[in-house]
Design an enzyme around this catalytic site. Structure first.
Site, short mmCIF file in Angstrom:
data_model
loop_
_atom_site.label_atom_id
_atom_site.label_comp_id
_atom_site.label_asym_id
_atom_site.label_seq_id
_atom_site.Cartn_x
_atom_site.Cartn_y
_atom_site.Cartn_z
N ASP A 11 0.87 -1.18 0.00
CA ASP A 11 0.00 0.00 0.00
C ASP A 11 0.91 1.23 0.00
O ASP A 11 2.14 1.11 -0.16
CB ASP A 11 -0.98 -0.04 1.18
N CYS A 68 3.50 -3.18 3.96
CA CYS A 68 2.63 -2.06 4.36
C CYS A 68 3.37 -1.32 5.47
O CYS A 68 4.59 -1.49 5.62
CB CYS A 68 1.22 -2.53 4.74
N THR A 70 3.25 -1.67 8.73
CA THR A 70 3.73 -2.61 9.76
C THR A 70 3.97 -4.03 9.24
O THR A 70 4.59 -4.83 9.93
CB THR A 70 2.68 -2.73 10.87
N HIS A 101 10.30 -24.05 8.35
CA HIS A 101 9.32 -24.75 9.18
C HIS A 101 7.88 -24.54 8.73
O HIS A 101 7.07 -25.45 8.84
CB HIS A 101 9.44 -24.31 10.64
N HIS A 136 7.64 -31.08 9.75
CA HIS A 136 7.07 -29.76 9.46
C HIS A 136 6.00 -29.86 8.37
O HIS A 136 5.05 -29.07 8.36
CB HIS A 136 8.18 -28.79 9.05
C1 RB5 Z 1 -1.66 2.65 6.51
O1 RB5 Z 1 -1.68 3.86 7.18
C2 RB5 Z 1 -1.32 1.52 7.48
O2 RB5 Z 1 -2.40 1.29 8.33
C3 RB5 Z 1 -0.97 0.27 6.72
O3 RB5 Z 1 0.12 0.53 5.88
C4 RB5 Z 1 -0.57 -0.93 7.56
O4 RB5 Z 1 0.41 -0.61 8.47
C5 RB5 Z 1 -1.67 -1.69 8.14
O5 RB5 Z 1 -1.50 -2.75 8.77
#
Ligand code: RB5
Length: 149
Positions: A11, A68, A70, A101, A136
């Site tokens: 994203d 993304c 996180t 695994h 596994h």
């Molecule tokens: C976008 O702001 C953020 O929420 C997205 O990139 C991600 O971290 C969501 O899990």
């Protein structure tokens, strides 16, 4: 080296790391299918999780990498697609183990969490590792059976 096809997607929160890793992997001879996003405009990570997830589950690409902010949202979304085993990794050991695994077929990273240098090392370890099979395989088979419920 066997050239491998890798589907990539992100994203807006992961676009810089996705683009960096795309160049990094192409420089190493991998074929990258860039499923977007292509601009910094705000967008929804499940859309790109779906594009990469379907590319991997459908055999268009052998493996996938999603980014993304996180790594969390995009991996949660990708794991809803049948055949996908997406693992969020913020360290090299987990990346290696997710292949050996768990037979992860998608690596998820967080651009706002993991620096570029570490991300490169994580990707290298993930791509170099191979599924160990044996006990596994039984466990991964049980994961896949849950999908069929
Ligand atoms: C976008 O702001 C953020 O929420 C997205 O990139 C991600 O971290 C969501 O899990």
């Amino acid at each position: 080296m066997t050239v491998m096809k890798i589907a990539m997607g992100s994203d807006h929160g992961g676009i810089h790391l996705k683009n960096h890793l795309k160049d990094y992997l192409e420089g190493k001879g991998y074929e990258v299918l860039d499923k977007g996003t292509y601009t910094e405009e705000s967008c929804d990570y499940p859309d790109y999780a779906a594009k990469v997830g379907h590319a991997v589950a459908g055999g268009e690409a052998e493996l996938g990498i999603l980014v993304c902010g996180t790594g969390l949202g995009i991996s949660i979304a990708a794991n809803k697609i049948k055949g996908v085993r997406a693992a969020v990794c913020g360290d090299v050991y987990s990346a290696k183990m997710s292949r050996e695994h768990n037979n992860a077929n998608i690596l998820a990273l967080g651009e706002r969490v993991t620096g570029v240098g570490l991300a490169e090392m994580i990707v290298d370890a993930w791509l170099a590792a191979e599924f160990a099979g044996g006990r596994h395989a039984r466990r991964v088979d049980k994961i896949m059976a849950l999908e069929a419920e």
